[in-house]
Scaffold this motif. Structure first.
Motif, PDB file in Angstrom:
ATOM      1  N   HIS A 256     -13.794   6.089 -10.510  1.00 48.88           N
ATOM      2  CA  HIS A 256     -12.866   5.679 -10.002  1.00 48.88           C
ATOM      3  C   HIS A 256     -11.796   6.555  -9.790  1.00 48.88           C
ATOM      4  O   HIS A 256     -10.570   6.126  -9.434  1.00 48.88           O
ATOM      5  CB  HIS A 256     -12.322   4.209 -10.598  1.00 48.88           C
ATOM      6  CG  HIS A 256     -13.313   3.180 -10.474  1.00 48.88           C
ATOM      7  ND1 HIS A 256     -13.936   2.561 -11.743  1.00 48.88           N
ATOM      8  CD2 HIS A 256     -14.080   2.467  -9.637  1.00 48.88           C
ATOM      9  CE1 HIS A 256     -14.850   1.691 -11.366  1.00 48.88           C
ATOM     10  NE2 HIS A 256     -14.992   1.794 -10.221  1.00 48.88           N
TER      11      HIS A 256
ATOM     12  N   ASN B 137      -5.535   4.591   3.190  1.00 51.66           N
ATOM     13  CA  ASN B 137      -4.921   3.378   2.458  1.00 51.66           C
ATOM     14  C   ASN B 137      -5.776   2.211   2.223  1.00 51.66           C
ATOM     15  O   ASN B 137      -5.807   1.670   1.160  1.00 51.66           O
ATOM     16  CB  ASN B 137      -3.793   2.977   3.454  1.00 51.66           C
ATOM     17  CG  ASN B 137      -2.494   3.650   3.523  1.00 51.66           C
ATOM     18  OD1 ASN B 137      -2.257   4.632   2.667  1.00 51.66           O
ATOM     19  ND2 ASN B 137      -2.026   3.663   4.704  1.00 51.66           N
ATOM     20  N   CYS B 138      -6.749   2.167   2.979  1.00 49.77           N
ATOM     21  CA  CYS B 138      -7.828   1.052   2.750  1.00 49.77           C
ATOM     22  C   CYS B 138      -8.567   1.368   1.228  1.00 49.77           C
ATOM     23  O   CYS B 138      -8.839   0.443   0.644  1.00 49.77           O
ATOM     24  CB  CYS B 138      -8.803   1.117   3.682  1.00 49.77           C
ATOM     25  SG  CYS B 138     -10.109  -0.231   3.625  1.00 49.77           S
ATOM     26  N   ARG B 139      -8.918   2.746   1.073  1.00 52.24           N
ATOM     27  CA  ARG B 139      -9.699   2.931   0.111  1.00 52.24           C
ATOM     28  C   ARG B 139      -8.821   2.788  -1.205  1.00 52.24           C
ATOM     29  O   ARG B 139      -9.274   2.762  -2.354  1.00 52.24           O
ATOM     30  CB  ARG B 139     -10.236   4.530   0.082  1.00 52.24           C
ATOM     31  CG  ARG B 139     -11.500   4.413   0.789  1.00 52.24           C
ATOM     32  CD  ARG B 139     -11.849   5.822   1.287  1.00 52.24           C
ATOM     33  NE  ARG B 139     -13.002   5.908   2.174  1.00 52.24           N
ATOM     34  CZ  ARG B 139     -13.262   6.581   3.191  1.00 52.24           C
ATOM     35  NH1 ARG B 139     -12.489   7.366   3.560  1.00 52.24           N
ATOM     36  NH2 ARG B 139     -14.390   6.212   3.946  1.00 52.24           N
ATOM     37  N   LYS B 140      -7.616   3.125  -1.090  1.00 45.96           N
ATOM     38  CA  LYS B 140      -6.684   3.060  -2.033  1.00 45.96           C
ATOM     39  C   LYS B 140      -6.300   1.580  -2.726  1.00 45.96           C
ATOM     40  O   LYS B 140      -6.664   1.126  -3.695  1.00 45.96           O
ATOM     41  CB  LYS B 140      -5.067   3.647  -1.859  1.00 45.96           C
ATOM     42  CG  LYS B 140      -4.338   3.450  -2.840  1.00 45.96           C
ATOM     43  CD  LYS B 140      -3.159   2.556  -2.833  1.00 45.96           C
ATOM     44  CE  LYS B 140      -2.273   2.531  -4.133  1.00 45.96           C
ATOM     45  NZ  LYS B 140      -1.169   1.515  -4.078  1.00 45.96           N
ATOM     46  N   ARG B 141      -6.512   0.548  -1.543  1.00 42.87           N
ATOM     47  CA  ARG B 141      -6.485  -0.731  -2.047  1.00 42.87           C
ATOM     48  C   ARG B 141      -7.668  -1.294  -2.572  1.00 42.87           C
ATOM     49  O   ARG B 141      -7.529  -2.037  -3.666  1.00 42.87           O
ATOM     50  CB  ARG B 141      -6.110  -1.750  -0.676  1.00 42.87           C
ATOM     51  CG  ARG B 141      -4.804  -1.564  -0.214  1.00 42.87           C
ATOM     52  CD  ARG B 141      -4.394  -2.728   0.892  1.00 42.87           C
ATOM     53  NE  ARG B 141      -5.331  -2.233   2.079  1.00 42.87           N
ATOM     54  CZ  ARG B 141      -4.782  -1.419   3.191  1.00 42.87           C
ATOM     55  NH1 ARG B 141      -3.564  -0.936   2.884  1.00 42.87           N
ATOM     56  NH2 ARG B 141      -5.569  -1.152   4.140  1.00 42.87           N
ATOM     57  N   LYS B 142      -8.603  -0.685  -2.132  1.00 39.73           N
ATOM     58  CA  LYS B 142     -10.092  -1.015  -2.789  1.00 39.73           C
ATOM     59  C   LYS B 142      -9.914  -0.856  -4.095  1.00 39.73           C
ATOM     60  O   LYS B 142     -10.514  -1.390  -5.022  1.00 39.73           O
ATOM     61  CB  LYS B 142     -11.168  -0.647  -1.960  1.00 39.73           C
ATOM     62  CG  LYS B 142     -12.176  -0.939  -2.550  1.00 39.73           C
ATOM     63  CD  LYS B 142     -13.519  -0.387  -1.540  1.00 39.73           C
ATOM     64  CE  LYS B 142     -13.689  -0.895  -0.390  1.00 39.73           C
ATOM     65  NZ  LYS B 142     -15.006  -0.272   0.418  1.00 39.73           N
ATOM     66  N   LEU B 143      -9.641   0.414  -4.287  1.00 42.71           N
ATOM     67  CA  LEU B 143      -9.597   1.070  -5.735  1.00 42.71           C
ATOM     68  C   LEU B 143      -8.592   0.012  -6.623  1.00 42.71           C
ATOM     69  O   LEU B 143      -9.025  -0.247  -7.648  1.00 42.71           O
ATOM     70  CB  LEU B 143      -9.060   2.500  -5.759  1.00 42.71           C
ATOM     71  CG  LEU B 143      -9.448   3.293  -6.871  1.00 42.71           C
ATOM     72  CD1 LEU B 143     -10.915   3.366  -7.091  1.00 42.71           C
ATOM     73  CD2 LEU B 143      -8.708   4.639  -6.815  1.00 42.71           C
ATOM     74  N   ASP B 144      -7.283  -0.183  -6.052  1.00 43.48           N
ATOM     75  CA  ASP B 144      -6.361  -0.979  -6.773  1.00 43.48           C
ATOM     76  C   ASP B 144      -7.160  -2.266  -7.246  1.00 43.48           C
ATOM     77  O   ASP B 144      -6.992  -2.980  -8.281  1.00 43.48           O
ATOM     78  CB  ASP B 144      -5.177  -1.085  -5.883  1.00 43.48           C
ATOM     79  CG  ASP B 144      -4.382   0.106  -6.063  1.00 43.48           C
ATOM     80  OD1 ASP B 144      -4.700   0.986  -6.876  1.00 43.48           O
ATOM     81  OD2 ASP B 144      -3.573   0.111  -5.346  1.00 43.48           O
ATOM     82  N   THR B 145      -7.779  -2.910  -6.269  1.00 44.73           N
ATOM     83  CA  THR B 145      -8.615  -4.285  -6.415  1.00 44.73           C
ATOM     84  C   THR B 145      -9.412  -4.342  -7.517  1.00 44.73           C
ATOM     85  O   THR B 145      -9.539  -4.807  -8.387  1.00 44.73           O
ATOM     86  CB  THR B 145      -9.119  -4.630  -5.198  1.00 44.73           C
ATOM     87  OG1 THR B 145      -8.210  -4.931  -4.155  1.00 44.73           O
ATOM     88  CG2 THR B 145      -9.804  -6.046  -5.499  1.00 44.73           C
ATOM     89  N   ILE B 146     -10.064  -2.848  -7.727  1.00 47.29           N
ATOM     90  CA  ILE B 146     -11.170  -2.892  -8.599  1.00 47.29           C
ATOM     91  C   ILE B 146     -10.741  -2.762  -9.852  1.00 47.29           C
ATOM     92  O   ILE B 146     -10.855  -3.270 -11.140  1.00 47.29           O
ATOM     93  CB  ILE B 146     -12.111  -1.521  -8.230  1.00 47.29           C
ATOM     94  CG1 ILE B 146     -13.100  -2.082  -7.102  1.00 47.29           C
ATOM     95  CG2 ILE B 146     -13.048  -1.356  -9.609  1.00 47.29           C
ATOM     96  CD1 ILE B 146     -13.710  -0.625  -6.500  1.00 47.29           C
TER      97      ILE B 146
END
Length: 374
Positions: free
Chosen positions: A94, A271-280
């Motif tokens: 991650h 940004n999308c990937r960052k959000r996804k990472l944050d969600t994980i």
DNA sequence: CTGTCGTGTCATACC
DNA sequence: GGGGTATGACACGAC
């Protein structure tokens, strides 16, 4: 005259009780009854219901504990482990894209390039290039690597994750290495890459200046008179003004639109990937919290079971103490082999001759008696 | 050689 | 309807 105990009283015959119920076993009937069996109702026991339920539940509680394979020590250990945060399985996969923090700055350096050599093609296999003119005319500026900073990247977010540090990528997209580095004999492929790989410092700025994205190369090859950074980040109004200021061919305009679209989408993807990472990360934290909570509850449960067991032992000794003090109307003690105290559902405690039970109650008291004899 | 990761890009849906 | 954004999918290079 006999008050029979309730059906479940026999099952708790040997274990009923409370922390201090000595008083309720004092025989109130001494010298007051023609029979030798007490019939006087006794004060309700405030603990009775609680204890009954606890005792009845104990078996299932223990079963549960056994089912889960937990001892109290194990539960404690689990909780400690979870407290130490080892339960969070945030593996290195991650890791963020890169530890850079500056704003998007994919631009600028391109304009400083003076290289005029050409390269054959992008090497893109599956892409349908929007600006085919640009692709066809795409000039080569070898040895450039992209240096696009992620707008979303905030290195402070990952400070607690040392394994995520020092991630460095050299993406020379779709450019064959031969063409990437061929223009600069001072940057042999292997040594250049190794220098990047083994140095934890940032590469020298001039190296960055010689790296550019495909769109930057396209822009140069199409002689776009302003930077990609402006193309991408300018507000629509200023962007349109910029276009109006220059006389641009259709090919140039198409390329500029594509560059702007791709640039915007690139940031959106980041940004999308960052959000996804944050969600994980948040979900993993949630899992960690739930596990810790579960361990804590399990530990509490074990402590309750132990507490109930201690109360039962205490009640057993109190039972014995009370029973031995009981006397019949003639002042003789009740023989334990013939009498027992029965605890009825309504809270009263009775002394009853053993064996005098209803048909349904017949088996269990006998069994209890056998157990007692053991 | 293969799998994984990070990234850019495209297509598409949505605003 | 054009432009921007969000996101799944794909391709690719690096490791």
């Amino acid at each position: 005259m006999l008050r029979l105990s309730s059906s479940n009283s026999s099952s708790i015959n040997s274990t009923f009780g409370a922390t201090n119920l000595t008083g309720i076993f004092i025989a109130p009937h001494v010298n007051s009854s023609s029979t030798n069996i007490t019939s006087t109702p006794i004060l309700p026991d405030p603990f009775s219901n609680l204890l009954e339920e606890s005792m009845l539940d104990e078996i299932s509680l223990l079963d549960l504990a056994m089912e889960e394979g937990f001892s109290q020590a194990q539960a404690s250990q689990l909780e400690e482990e979870l407290d130490s945060d080892s339960g969070l399985s945030l593996d290195s996969s991650h890791s963020p894209a890169s530890p850079s923090s500056s704003e998007t700055s994919c631009s600028s350096a391109a304009s400083s390039s003076s290289t005029s050599a050409t390269f054959s093609e992008e090497g893109a296999v599956g892409y349908s290039t929007d600006s085919e003119v640009a692709t066809a005319e795409e000039g080569a500026v070898g040895g450039y690597s992209k240096l696009c900073r992620m707008s979303y990247q905030n290195p402070s977010q990952f400070h607690g994750l040392p394994q995520l540090d020092n991630i460095s990528h050299n993406h020379t997209y779709n450019l064959p290495l031969s063409s990437v580095f061929a223009e600069d004999p001072e940057l042999p492929i292997s040594s250049g890459k190794k220098a990047m790989k083994h140095s934890k410092l940032q590469p020298p700025q001039d190296l960055y200046d010689k790296h550019s994205s495909r769109d930057e190369r396209r822009a140069r090859s199409m002689k776009i008179p302003f930077s990609n950074e402006k193309i991408i980040n300018l507000p629509v109004e200023e962007f349109n003004e910029l276009l109006a200021k220059h006389h641009l061919s259709e090919g140039q305009l198409a390329l500029i639109r594509d560059i702007r679209r791709r640039g915007k989408n690139k940031m959106a993807a980041q940004n999308c990937r960052k959000r996804k990472l944050d969600t994980i990360i948040n979900l993993e934290q949630g899992v960690h919290d739930l596990r810790r909570n579960k361990a804590r509850l399990l530990k509490e449960k074990m402590e309750f079971i132990r507490s109930i067991r201690q109360m039962k032992q205490k009640m057993q000794s109190l039972y014995q103490e009370v029973f031995t003090q009981l006397r019949d109307e003639e002042g003789r003690p009740y023989p334990p082999s013939e009498y027992s105290l029965q605890y009825s559902a309504d809270g009263s405690v009775l002394i009853m001759p053993r064996g005098v039970t209803t048909a349904e109650q017949h088996r269990k008291p006998e069994k209890k008696q056998k157990d007692k004899k053991k």
